[in-house]
Design a protein around this motif. Structure first.
Motif, PDB file in Angstrom:
ATOM      1  N   TYR B 211       0.833  -1.208   0.000  1.00 48.33           N
ATOM      2  CA  TYR B 211       0.000   0.000   0.000  1.00 48.33           C
ATOM      3  C   TYR B 211       0.864   1.252   0.000  1.00 48.33           C
ATOM      4  O   TYR B 211       1.909   1.299   0.666  1.00 48.33           O
ATOM      5  N   SER B 275      -2.040   5.227   4.907  1.00 50.46           N
ATOM      6  CA  SER B 275      -2.410   4.909   3.531  1.00 50.46           C
ATOM      7  C   SER B 275      -3.930   5.021   3.435  1.00 50.46           C
ATOM      8  O   SER B 275      -4.658   4.244   4.069  1.00 50.46           O
ATOM      9  N   ALA B 278      -5.413   1.774   2.012  1.00 47.47           N
ATOM     10  CA  ALA B 278      -5.433   0.676   2.988  1.00 47.47           C
ATOM     11  C   ALA B 278      -6.453   0.939   4.082  1.00 47.47           C
ATOM     12  O   ALA B 278      -7.110   0.011   4.574  1.00 47.47           O
ATOM     13  N   ASN B 279      -6.609   2.193   4.453  1.00 45.00           N
ATOM     14  CA  ASN B 279      -7.590   2.544   5.486  1.00 45.00           C
ATOM     15  C   ASN B 279      -8.994   2.103   5.075  1.00 45.00           C
ATOM     16  O   ASN B 279      -9.749   1.553   5.883  1.00 45.00           O
ATOM     17  N   HIS B 323      -2.532  -0.034   7.972  1.00 43.59           N
ATOM     18  CA  HIS B 323      -2.771   1.171   7.175  1.00 43.59           C
ATOM     19  C   HIS B 323      -2.109   2.404   7.778  1.00 43.59           C
ATOM     20  O   HIS B 323      -2.180   3.478   7.189  1.00 43.59           O
TER      21      HIS B 323
END
Lengths: 108, 336
Positions: B211, B275, B278-279, B323
């Motif tokens: 990510y 990120s 990713a979150n 993340h």
């Protein structure tokens, strides 16, 4: 830059702009990195301790003297009273026995 | 974010101040519709979702393994996907009231009444953002106290969101850290290095996730760090040295300044890399609106004051940890 090769318990300084932060190594992660924690400001703690130590002798000696004086005076007094009580407790018993004897003699 | 709900059946048989009551509620409704920094912060840092239950549970599975080669005529290989840990985020109720006095209404103190109405809605928005900020920035521990309640700041693996020892699920997946003590420095080296560590975070099966870390969150008073990141984000040449190299971090990072996160009382100046992709995909920072601000009004018989009662329920917490990264922490991994 963080120095390499430190061991657990060693300290190092991290520079953040014009601020210096003192860290202590508390562990190693096996990848050559440290697990570390900020070391709290020690000078402030020392000052507080000094102030407490400076006040303690004056306060503690007075109180100690008073307490010990009271204790030494009180202890014999307590012992005496206990002895007196014991005597008082035994004394009436004697009286009662004597009265019984008197009553017994009267019956005779 | 959902709008304000006004309970229409409150105070139904009381005609006193009915017009003023309607006007005050209109002010609230109008103010709520305005965008402000608090809403922006929550929406940028959290996945904001609605909930219709007492809480929300985030589950997880390990990743599929790679395809395996088999000889001609061989059987397919069953994947060994496993169920991972889960996380329950329970919603919390918040209440507040304010009063418009009968004298204010009779003497037509319009500005005072409007200030009260706007402030009430602003308080709701700020409280929402403050809870979101407190939970995220305090997630080096496993719980945080905010708003007279203790909030769980663990992520799905049972560790604090920012921890040095996040475990994997499958055998052989080593522990990983996403909290670092290294200061941000005076150039983009540390940001770039941490972003690369995040890029190589492994999932529960041990596969690198890849990510891109594109968001930096800074305390509102960390002006040196804010200035540095703004320069890194926009400068063509490298920042912090006199080399004429190209700035490889130009345009990579989006800066979010958290006004409710103050570094003044902290031993260090922390910063967060995240990120955004990713979150979203890993259910990282989750914020659930269970009941939006709900307002009812009533005239208090004893004082004749017009009272407004506000109530809302939200839940915030974390699913994954891959993340997000905290740097400049007071305790954590130190990169050498």
């Amino acid at each position: 830059m963080i120095p390499k090769g430190l061991k657990i318990g060693d300290t190092f300084v991290e520079q953040n702009f014009d601020k210096q932060i003192l860290y202590k190594v508390v562990g190693l992660d096996g990848w050559g990195n440290y697990i570390s924690k900020v070391v709290e400001d020690e000078p402030a703690v020392e000052e507080e301790v000094e102030e407490e130590v400076g006040e303690l002798p004056f306060v503690s000696t007075d109180s100690d003297v008073e307490e010990t004086a009271e204790e030494t005076v009180e202890q014999p007094a307590v012992e005496e009273t206990k002895e007196v009580k014991e005597v008082k407790k035994t004394a009436p018993k004697k009286k009662t026995t004597s009265t019984k004897k008197k009553t017994a003699t009267k019956k005779k | 974010m959902a709008g304000i709900i006004f309970a229409k059946n409150s105070n139904i048989n009381d005609d006193a101040y009915k017009v003023q009551d309607a006007v005050i509620k209109e002010w609230m409704s109008d103010y709520e519709s305005e965008k402000n920094d608090y809403d922006d912060y929550v929406n940028a840092v959290y996945n904001v979702e609605k909930s219709d239950q007492f809480g929300e549970k985030i589950g997880s599975y390990t990743e599929f393994g790679d395809f395996e080669a088999v000889p001609e005529g061989g059987n397919s290989v069953m994947d060994d996907i496993e169920m991972g840990p889960s996380q329950l985020i329970v919603h919390q109720q918040y209440l507040k009231k304010f009063v418009v006095t009968s004298e204010m209404i009779e003497d037509k103190k319009i500005s005072d009444m409007k200030t009260g109405a706007n402030g009430f809605v602003r308080s709701y928005k700020r409280s929402r953002a403050a809870e979101a900020s407190a939970i995220l920035t305090g997630a080096t521990a496993t719980s945080v106290s905010w708003g007279r309640a203790t909030h769980n700041t663990k992520c799905i693996d049972g560790k604090a969101l920012f921890a040095t020892d996040h475990p994997g699920v499958k055998n052989g997946v080593g522990v990983q850290s996403n909290v670092f003590t290294n200061a941000i420095g005076t150039d983009d080296t540390m940001l770039f290095r941490l972003a690369n560590i995040g890029y190589n975070f492994k999932n529960q099966s041990g596969n690198p996730m890849g990510y891109k870390f594109d968001t930096i969150i800074l305390p509102g008073d960390a002006w040196k760090e804010i200035r540095l990141v703004k320069k890194i984000a926009e400068s063509t040449n490298q920042v912090g040295n006199d080399h004429n190299d190209v700035n490889v971090s130009k345009g990579l990072f989006k800066l979010i300044i958290d006004p409710l996160w103050q570094s003044a009382g902290l031993a260090t100046t922390p910063y967060i890399l995240m990120s955004s992709q990713a979150n979203k995909e890993l259910h990282g920072n989750m914020f659930y609106d269970r009941i939006p601000l709900t307002v009812k009004s009533a005239i208090e018989n004893n004082t004749w004051n017009l009272e407004y009662f506000g109530r809302y329920r939200v839940g915030a917490g974390f699913g994954a940890w891959q993340h997000i990264i905290m740097g400049g922490a007071s305790a954590g991994t130190t990169l050498t």
